[in-house]
Design an enzyme around this catalytic site. Structure first.
Site, PDB file in Angstrom:
ATOM      1  N   CYS A 207       0.832  -1.197   0.000  1.00  0.00           N
ATOM      2  CA  CYS A 207       0.000   0.000   0.000  1.00  0.00           C
ATOM      3  C   CYS A 207       0.876   1.261   0.000  1.00  0.00           C
ATOM      4  CB  CYS A 207      -0.957  -0.063   1.199  1.00  0.00           C
ATOM      5  SG  CYS A 207      -2.299   1.109   1.107  1.00  0.00           S
TER       6      CYS A 207
ATOM      7  N   HIS B 195      -3.480  -5.551   1.787  1.00  0.00           N
ATOM      8  CA  HIS B 195      -2.826  -5.908   3.053  1.00  0.00           C
ATOM      9  C   HIS B 195      -3.113  -7.360   3.411  1.00  0.00           C
ATOM     10  CE1 HIS B 195      -2.055  -1.685   4.216  1.00  0.00           C
ATOM     11  NE2 HIS B 195      -3.156  -1.444   3.534  1.00  0.00           N
TER      12      HIS B 195
ATOM     13  N   GLU C 146      -1.379  -8.706   5.912  1.00  0.00           N
ATOM     14  CA  GLU C 146      -0.996  -8.798   7.338  1.00  0.00           C
ATOM     15  C   GLU C 146      -2.193  -8.624   8.270  1.00  0.00           C
ATOM     16  OE1 GLU C 146      -0.510  -6.231   5.444  1.00  0.00           O
ATOM     17  OE2 GLU C 146      -0.743  -4.361   6.556  1.00  0.00           O
TER      18      GLU C 146
END
Lengths: 216, 293
Positions: free
Chosen positions: A77, A162, A164
């Site tokens: 990002c 993302h 994570e």
């Protein structure tokens, strides 16, 4: 294997468990002294313009720039924005290591944030940027609405989503990045030994060539 | 939040960690905040110290002003609605702000109930003074918790009290036996499932920021070292003698909150901070931190 995560601002700490689950050590990079200790660097999500300012404030611009030119890097990002050749909306400074053009907040504001199943793994786009063009050597590995969302070039990787945020660890991307760093480290170690025994031909193996053979 | 995947609402809060969210009242101030390194701005008509001074009823900011501020900056824009005022929240969602702060800084619209934040697609941040309050707000759907502090006073004492209180209560839950959690939930006035989650995680299940009374780089470093994951700065920047200098200094203090030498550099050559207020001299009805149920 030590994987650094630039920890100036944003979602850096979520990477810890993923990196550890992928069998590597997590290192928070907050000043210049950390760069020589790590085998690869994650540029995490956050606010790209803020992170750029913080890089200056903390005084790691030069050592970060040197690191980015030589070692495996994964930008997520905001991190992908830092790696790009060109940034739009608005134009801003970037490190130009990855041959992509990217537009900030291109899908809209938080109301347009969304999720996507990629290879059976849920990932999130949060005020995400859009990769609007890629160079010839850039491999596009996933897309969203017809625009690349996961790309690779040499030992560089960028995702506009993302992984994570997902607590199923490690994510396929963390696994892949740790492997990428491992291959690169093995190559560097092999080259070093080669140099030591005097069989190294510097006219054939220049810096960029070394780098391009860093990953599959 | 209880699933194995952080939702998009809390996901944005994760992106805002280790940053400074600045209160602004004009598009120009928003520009200054972004240039100084703010990660987000809070679009307001008046900063808390002026709300305090002016008295009367403080409401949601004029939508046009919020939209002008959204046009001016690329970072996320937050805006406040009154406690319990779900119609103001609906308007803010229609504008498309990135975060809504259901805030005690404005005059409460409902003296018994907060907004059911699960009904909204826009994420909410709410203030808390203790763990029970934090978990009630999370139960209602808040994706981010901040301390209340005592806004507009330039006095850090209440934010420190709230941070320490919440930290102590979390430590206590972690130390409890499983069998003791239901009574603990009853005593805290918190949802049982969330109390169990806190025991498992050893922290709040959403990010936890500090707000209320932060007015110097040292204040920001103090709350970060006490465990806050980001800071909101209200009157502290634009009520100081040099907003640009204070904005930059507080940004530096947050990114290097553990480095005393950097904190010294951030604190040098600053003009006067905003004027402060002794919280204990405030009459009961002017204590914003006591609003919320």
């Amino acid at each position: 294997m030590r994987i650094g995560v630039l920890a100036l601002q944003g979602a850096f700490h979520l990477h810890k468990s993923h990196i550890e689950a992928a069998g590597a050590e997590y290192v928070e990079v907050v000043n210049t002294s950390y760069f020589e200790k790590i085998d690869g660097l994650i540029l995490p999500g956050g606010e790209s313009a803020t992170i750029l300012k913080l890089i200056e404030i903390v005084g790691i611009e030069e050592s970060l720039s040197d690191f980015l030119k030589t070692k495996p890097v994964w930008g997520i990002c905001a991190g992908a924005i830092l790696m790009a050749k060109k940034v739009q909306n608005p134009e801003q400074k970037c490190y130009g290591i990855l041959d992509i053009e990217i537009e900030r907040n291109s899908y809209g504001r938080q109301l347009e944030s969304t999720e996507q199943m990629l290879d059976n793994y849920l990932v999130s786009y949060i005020r995400a940027p859009k990769i609007i063009s890629t160079g010839n050597n850039v491999k596009v590995l996933a897309q969203r609405n017809g625009f690349p969302s996961w790309v690779e070039e040499r030992n560089l990787m960028a995702t506009t989503f993302h992984p994570e945020i997902n607590h199923n660890m490690p994510s396929p991307w963390h696994k892949k990045f740790v492997k990428m760093c491992g291959q690169r480290k093995a190559l560097l170690t092999a080259l070093e030994q080669h140099v030591l025994i005097g069989a190294y031909d510097s006219t054939k193996t220049t810096g960029p060539t070394v780098r391009s053979s860093g990953c599959d | 939040m209880t699933s194995n995947h952080i939702n998009l609402k809390t996901g944005l809060a994760e992106m805002l960690k280790k940053g400074v969210i600045m209160d602004v009242v004009t598009p120009e101030q928003a520009r200054i905040a972004e240039d100084a390194g703010a990660i987000a701005v809070m679009a307001l008509e008046r900063v808390p110290s002026d709300i305090r001074k002016d008295g009367g009823v403080a409401r949601m900011t004029n939508p046009e002003l919020i939209m002008q501020i959204m046009e001016q900056v690329n970072i996320p824009v937050m805006a406040k609605c009154r406690i319990g005022h779900f119609a103001e929240a609906q308007i803010l969602e229609a504008i498309g702000v990135d975060y809504i702060d259901e805030s005690e800084v404005l005059t409460p619209a409902d003296e018994s109930f907060h907004i059911n934040k699960q009904n909204f697609k826009i994420p909410f941040v709410c203030g808390a003074t203790n763990l029970g309050e934090a978990l009630r707000r999370i139960g209602e759907g808040a994706a981010l918790i901040r301390t209340k502090g005592e806004p507009g006073t330039g006095n850090i004492v209440e934010a420190v009290r709230h941070l320490r209180q919440i930290n102590q209560e979390i430590k206590r839950i972690v130390s409890l036996d499983e069998a003791e959690l239901m009574t603990e939930a009853k005593n805290l006035g918190a949802p049982f499932e969330l109390v169990c989650l806190v025991k498992k995680l050893g922290k709040l299940p959403v990010p936890s920021f500090a707000a209320g009374g932060i007015s110097t780089p040292a204040d920001a470093a103090l709350v970060m070292q006490l465990g806050a994951e980001s800071v909101f700065v209200g009157s502290g920047i634009f009520k100081s003698e040099n907003p640009v200098a204070f904005a930059r200094a507080i940004v530096k203090a947050v990114v290097q909150f553990n480095d005393p030498q950097a904190l010294l550099e951030a604190s040098k050559k600053l003009p006067a901070a905003m004027p402060g207020l002794e919280v204990r001299t405030l009459p009961q009805e002017q204590r914003m931190s006591e609003r919320g149920w």
